[in-house]
Structure formats: structure tokens, C-alpha cells
Enzyme design. Structure first.
Site, short mmCIF file in Angstrom:
data_model
loop_
_atom_site.label_atom_id
_atom_site.label_comp_id
_atom_site.label_asym_id
_atom_site.label_seq_id
_atom_site.Cartn_x
_atom_site.Cartn_y
_atom_site.Cartn_z
N ASP A 65 0.67 -1.27 0.15
CA ASP A 65 -0.03 0.09 -0.08
C ASP A 65 0.84 1.37 0.09
OD1 ASP A 65 -2.14 -1.50 0.23
OD2 ASP A 65 -2.31 -1.53 2.21
N LYS A 96 1.66 2.08 -5.15
CA LYS A 96 2.25 1.79 -6.22
C LYS A 96 1.36 1.76 -7.70
CE LYS A 96 2.32 -2.38 -4.40
NZ LYS A 96 1.99 -2.14 -3.01
N GLY A 144 -4.66 -4.13 -3.80
CA GLY A 144 -5.58 -3.21 -4.13
C GLY A 144 -4.95 -1.78 -4.49
N HIS A 145 -4.72 -1.62 -5.89
CA HIS A 145 -3.96 -0.34 -6.34
C HIS A 145 -4.84 0.67 -6.67
CE1 HIS A 145 -0.42 -3.25 -7.31
NE2 HIS A 145 -0.88 -3.30 -5.87
N GLN A 164 2.08 -5.81 -3.20
CA GLN A 164 2.43 -5.98 -1.95
C GLN A 164 3.69 -5.16 -1.70
OE1 GLN A 164 1.35 -9.50 -3.36
NE2 GLN A 164 -0.54 -8.60 -2.95
P1 GDP Z 1 -0.86 0.43 -3.55
O1 GDP Z 1 -1.35 -0.89 -3.21
O2 GDP Z 1 0.63 0.57 -3.53
O3 GDP Z 1 -1.11 0.79 -4.81
O4 GDP Z 1 -1.47 1.55 -2.65
P2 GDP Z 1 -3.02 1.71 -2.10
O5 GDP Z 1 -3.87 2.26 -3.40
O6 GDP Z 1 -3.57 0.56 -1.37
O7 GDP Z 1 -2.93 2.65 -0.99
C1 GDP Z 1 -2.33 3.98 -1.21
C2 GDP Z 1 -3.50 4.94 -0.65
O8 GDP Z 1 -2.75 6.39 -0.82
C3 GDP Z 1 -4.53 5.19 -1.74
O9 GDP Z 1 -5.75 5.52 -1.18
C4 GDP Z 1 -3.97 6.31 -2.61
O10 GDP Z 1 -5.25 6.89 -3.42
C5 GDP Z 1 -3.27 7.16 -1.63
N1 GDP Z 1 -2.07 7.86 -1.94
C6 GDP Z 1 -1.20 7.61 -2.80
N2 GDP Z 1 -0.38 8.75 -3.00
C7 GDP Z 1 -0.64 9.64 -1.99
C8 GDP Z 1 0.06 10.89 -1.46
O11 GDP Z 1 1.11 11.14 -2.00
N3 GDP Z 1 -0.59 11.36 -0.53
C9 GDP Z 1 -1.87 10.89 0.02
N4 GDP Z 1 -2.34 11.81 0.73
N5 GDP Z 1 -2.40 10.00 -0.62
C10 GDP Z 1 -1.79 9.10 -1.40
P1 IMO Z 2 -0.84 -4.02 -2.35
O1 IMO Z 2 -0.57 -4.55 -3.49
C1 IMO Z 2 -1.04 -4.60 2.34
C2 IMO Z 2 -0.94 -8.73 3.62
C3 IMO Z 2 -2.30 -9.07 4.38
C4 IMO Z 2 -1.70 -10.06 5.30
C5 IMO Z 2 -0.59 -10.79 4.45
C6 IMO Z 2 -1.02 -11.99 3.67
O2 IMO Z 2 -2.11 -3.44 -2.34
O3 IMO Z 2 0.19 -3.50 -1.59
P2 IMO Z 2 -2.62 -12.50 1.71
O4 IMO Z 2 -3.91 -12.54 1.54
O5 IMO Z 2 -1.64 -12.46 0.75
O6 IMO Z 2 -2.23 -14.26 2.16
O7 IMO Z 2 -2.38 -11.98 2.96
O8 IMO Z 2 -0.10 -9.95 3.41
N1 IMO Z 2 -1.27 -8.17 2.24
C7 IMO Z 2 -1.02 -6.89 1.79
N2 IMO Z 2 -0.84 -5.64 2.66
N3 IMO Z 2 -1.11 -4.66 0.75
C8 IMO Z 2 -1.24 -5.60 -0.25
O9 IMO Z 2 -1.17 -5.40 -1.51
C9 IMO Z 2 -1.28 -6.83 0.42
N4 IMO Z 2 -1.54 -7.94 0.11
C10 IMO Z 2 -1.45 -8.89 1.05
O10 IMO Z 2 -2.75 -8.09 5.00
O11 IMO Z 2 -0.95 -9.31 6.27
MG MG Z 3 -2.76 -1.82 -1.86
#
Ligand code: GDP
Ligand code: IMO
Ligand code: MG
Length: 424
Positions: A13, A16, A40-41, A225
Site C-alpha cells: 500500500d 504503487k 488493491g492499487h 504487496q
Molecule cells: P498500492 O497498493 O501500493 O497501490 O497503494 P494503495 O492504493 O493500497 O494505498 C495507497 C493510498 O494512498 C491510496 O488511497 C492512494 O489514493 C493514496 N495515496 C497515494 N499517494 C498519495 C499521496 O502522496 N498522498 C496522499 N495523501 N495519499 C496518497
Molecule cells: P498491495 O499490492 C498490504 C497482507 C495481508 C496479510 C498478508 C498475507 O495493495 O500493496 P494474503 O492475502 O496475501 O495471504 O495476506 O499480506 N497483504 C497486503 N497488505 N497491501 C497488499 O497489497 C497486501 N496483500 C497482502 O494483509 O497481512
Molecule cells: Mg494496496
């Protein structure tokens, strides 16, 4: 340039999805190499928010192809939902989404096994997203999995039945009630989703990439991840079941290591983690609460609140090394605005000794973070468009991290929108 990679350096998270979307215009192909719908991207542009789970984050761009690589595990049901959302948004994905025949399929019974296994662990649970990731990779490694390419064979349903039956017999080992699982209903949805999936173009990704590289195509490999969730180098057993590190990009796409060029490592200006497992810099004070609130730290896949804490530089340096990161990207700098002090963990006290490396066991029972304090800044960064606007305290923070990691921070993200991205 042949192939660049982008991956998370913490516990996922990091942002990416946002950065892949920002960089996509520089590439011909975006390719996801591991993980599955546990990811979840999030992408935000033109007032719309999109969350992608299996589909590469380049999908909203007109002229870019998107490949789901062999290292990914696909739940046809979740993929169908994602694709239907794209259709509703007017994205014609048929021409620009390709799926590796060697990617493995998540069955409804994989999801069930994940849930039952987690329930049986009680307090010791991994905190899995319950998407069936672990059981599907288990079948891949034990050579009994169902692959995308199988779906093109006449006898695929037979293979499916054999595997599902095996799963049902495994369930008998757990002392967990799963009577609410309606196999017939789940299978109906699954079979419909498989028919939907078959509309997509299946490829042999390794051959596809060899050709693309020869033709001089620019490729960006998108990780899911983060390195601290890697099956080998993460905080085992509280990890995911794939290689999230750069090496996973080679095996997850079928691209040779000598074709890989830059490795973009993404990190948050602080740290978050969802699910169980050690997290030395976790804080539950006002700073932690502010990070969670301002940063909207809720899982994009499960909606669970993310645990928050200070930046762990010891862990970050470890991730930089195992991935060979060439460029760093610091996300969510805006979230730290208004903090009087910003702490960075620069060493650990481990069993009474001061250490500066990431040890085998980072359980907080043995290990305590040692912090260096930085002055915070009060400016709202979210409207900034160039580096020259940065407050001096932010510049000091960046300079310190660059000196310690010996890698340039080439992007600072100051908000969730595509536009809130500052190149340095
Ligand atoms: P990913 O899994 O690495 O793609 O990241 P996620 O989407 O799960 O989580 C990143 C969260 O931070 C999302 O809600 C984005 O919209 C938000 N986000 C990304 N970059 C920034 C930033 O620079 N500032 C803020 N405030 N939010 C951000
Ligand atoms: P993105 O790509 C954050 C975590 C889960 C749990 C562990 C194992 O959005 O960054 P799993 O379902 O893979 O067996 O869970 O890994 N986890 C993540 N945490 N971002 C993710 O993906 C994750 N995918 C799995 O919360 O701790
Ligand atoms: Mg994510």
C-alpha cells in the site's frame, strides 16, 4: 532501456498504483508479475477513484498494453467484477489486456481453505486478505494447480473437479465450521466468470516479452504487496505467498535478469501495515492517529484499518539492498504536514545491543526502535507543483534519507491525485 520495475519497499500500500499510472505514458507495456486480488492499487484522476486488484495500473491509458504475468494468481470472479467496472467507465480493455497462460487460477475452494486455515490459527492468524492467495500458490508449488492455459483444454472441468475435491478432503483436517459455504452457488458464479475470462487474449508471456524487448518496446513491471511481505525476505510467517522482491519480476514474467534495468522502489514517508505480524515503529498515539486519519489508512481491498507508525529506515535500507533499488519514490509526504516532530527509526536495540541491520526476528519482544528526530513542517504540500516550493524541513528529511540509502528520491508524492506528483 529494456525493462524497468516498480515495487513496494514496506508492507504494501505504498502507492504503487498511483505511480504506475503516472509513469505509464513513458511505456508501451505495463506488466503485473505476482500477487493477485490481495492487492488493491488505487488510481485517482479527473475526479474519479479506481481500485485495481488484478489488472495492471496502465489500463486507463489509450496506447499501452497491459499484461497479467505468469506469476500472478487470478480469481476469475474478482477479475470479472474489475472488468465490468472498466466497461462501465468506458474502457475498452479487450484490445489492451493480455493474460499469461501460465498464471494460476484461484478456485472458490482456495478461498474457503484460506478462511478455514486462518480461523483455525486463532490469535496466531496471518491476517490474510482471505482471497485464497496462500492455498493457490501452495497448489502451484505442489504441482496440482489449475492454470489459465488449462481453460483452453477440453478437459479443464475435469481438472477443476479433481482439485476442488482435493480441497474438500483437506478441509476435513480443520476443526472449523464452514457450513455457510455454498459450493454450488460459488461454482455457478465461478463457471460464469471463467466464460467471461475466456474472452481475453491468452499469451505465453515469456515469448511475448522476448519479442517485445527485441522490438525495443518499453516495459514497466508492476509489483504488488511490498518487500517486507516477501515469502523469503519478509517477516515470515506474516507475509504473502509470493516473491514480491525484484527477482520475482523475472520469474513472474519470464524476463531474464540481464534485461532488467531500473528498479523503482516506493515507500511512504511513514509506515503502515495491514494484518498481523511485527511492526517495530508502530505507534498508537496522536501522531499515529493523525497518520491514519489524514492518510485515509484503510485497506483498498479489505477496508481494514491500517496500522501506522514512523518510517523504519533500517527496514527501508534492507529493502533497497535486496531489490537493488536505483530510484526511490517517497509517497504521502503531505500526510506529515503539521507534525512538530517527525521520527525516523535509524537503529534497533536488539536483545540489549544496538544494531543497524534487519535481524532474523524483528518481534518487538526482542527489539526496540531507536529514533532520530526531525523538525516537521506546517505547509500544506498538496497544492505544490515543484520542488522549489518545498519547506526546508522537508528538504532536510529528503536529504537525510538519500544520504542514508545512497539512492536518489526521484519522485515525491504530495496527494493521491495523478497530478500531485513532483519529479526531482
Ligand atoms: P498500492 O497498493 O501500493 O497501490 O497503494 P494503495 O492504493 O493500497 O494505498 C495507497 C493510498 O494512498 C491510496 O488511497 C492512494 O489514493 C493514496 N495515496 C497515494 N499517494 C498519495 C499521496 O502522496 N498522498 C496522499 N495523501 N495519499 C496518497
Ligand atoms: P498491495 O499490492 C498490504 C497482507 C495481508 C496479510 C498478508 C498475507 O495493495 O500493496 P494474503 O492475502 O496475501 O495471504 O495476506 O499480506 N497483504 C497486503 N497488505 N497491501 C497488499 O497489497 C497486501 N496483500 C497482502 O494483509 O497481512
Ligand atoms: Mg494496496
Amino acid at each position: 532501456m529494456a525493462v524497468n520495475m516498480l515495487l513496494g519497499l514496506q508492507w504494501g500500500d505504498e502507492g504503487k498504483g498511483k505511480i504506475v499510472d503516472v509513469l505509464t505514458k513513458q511505456y508501451d507495456i505495463i506488466a503485473r508479475f505476482q500477487g493477485g486480488p490481495n492487492a488493491g492499487h488505487t488510481l485517482i484522476f479527473d475526479g474519479h477513484k479506481h481500485v485495481l486488484h488484478t489488472i495492471p495500473s496502465g489500463i486507463f491509458h489509450e496506447n499501452t498494453l497491459n499484461v497479467i504475468g505468469n506469476g500472478v494468481v487470478i480469481d476469475p470472479v474478482i477479475l470479472q467484477k474489475e472488468l465490468e467496472k472498466l466497461t462501465a467507465f468506458g474502457v475498452d480493455f479487450l484490445e489492451k489486456l493480455l493474460v499469461s497462460r501460465k498464471a494460476h487460477i484461484i478456485l472458490p475452494t482456495h478461498r474457503l481453505l484460506d478462511k478455514v486455515s486462518e480461523t483455525s490459527k486463532g490469535e496466531a492468524k496471518i491476517g490474510s486478505t482471505l482471497k485464497g492467495i496462500g492455498p493457490t500458490y501452495t497448489d502451484k508449488i505442489s504441482r496440482s494447480g489449475l492454470r489459465v492455459g488449462d481453460l483452453q483444454q477440453e478437459n479443464w472441468e475435469e481438472k477443476y473437479r479433481r482439485l476442488a475435491k482435493e480441497h474438500l478432503s483437506k478441509l476435513a483436517f480443520y476443526d472449523v465450521d464452514y457450513s455457510d459455504f455454498d459450493l454450488e452457488k460459488e461454482e455457478k458464479i465461478f463457471f460464469e466468470a471463467v466464460s467471461y475470462l475466456k474472452k481475453l487474449t491468452f499469451i505465453d508471456s515469456e515469448l511475448y516479452f522476448q519479442k517485445a524487448i527485441k522490438e525495443g518496446k518499453k516495459i514497466l513491471a508492476e509489483g504488488a504487496q511490498g518487500s517486507l511481505l516477501d515469502i523469503d525476505f519478509g517477516t515470515y510467517p506474516f507475509v504473502t505467498s509470493s516473491n514480491t522482491v525484484a527477482a520475482g519480476g523475472c520469474t513472474g514474467l519470464g524476463i531474464a535478469p540481464n534485461k532488467m534495468d531500473k528498479v523503482f522502489g516506493i515507500f511512504k514517508a511513514y509506515t503502515t501495515r495491514v494484518g498481523s505480524g511485527p511492526f517495530p515503529t508502530e505507534i498508537d498515539d496522536d501522531y499515529g492517529k493523525a497518520m491514519a486519519k489524514v492518510g485515509h489508512e484503510f485497506g483498498a481491498t479489505t477496508g481494514r484499518p491500517r496500522r501506522c507508525g514512523w518510517l523504519d529506515l533500517v527496514a527501508l535500507k534492507y529493502s533497497v539492498l535486496i531489490n537493488g533499488v536505483t530510484d526511490l519514490m517517497m509517497m504521502k509526504a503531505d500526510v506529515l504536514s503539521g507534525f512538530d516532530t517527525i521520527k525516523v527509526c535509524t537503529a534497533y536495540k536488539y536483545k540489549g545491543e544496538i544494531i543497524d541491520y534487519f535481524p532474523y526476528n524483528i518481534d518487538t519482544e526482542f527489539l526496540e526502535p531507536i529514533y532520530t528526530d526531525f523538525n516537521g513542517w506546517t505547509e500544506d504540500l498538496t497544492q505544490f507543483t515543484k520542488e522549489s516550493e518545498f519547506p526546508k524541513e522537508l528538504n532536510e528529511y529528503i536529504a537525510f534519507l538519500e544520504k542514508e540509502t545512497e539512492v536518489k528520491i526521484s519522485i515525491v508524492s504530495v496527494g493521491p491525485d495523478r497530478k500531485q506528483t513532483i519529479f526531482r
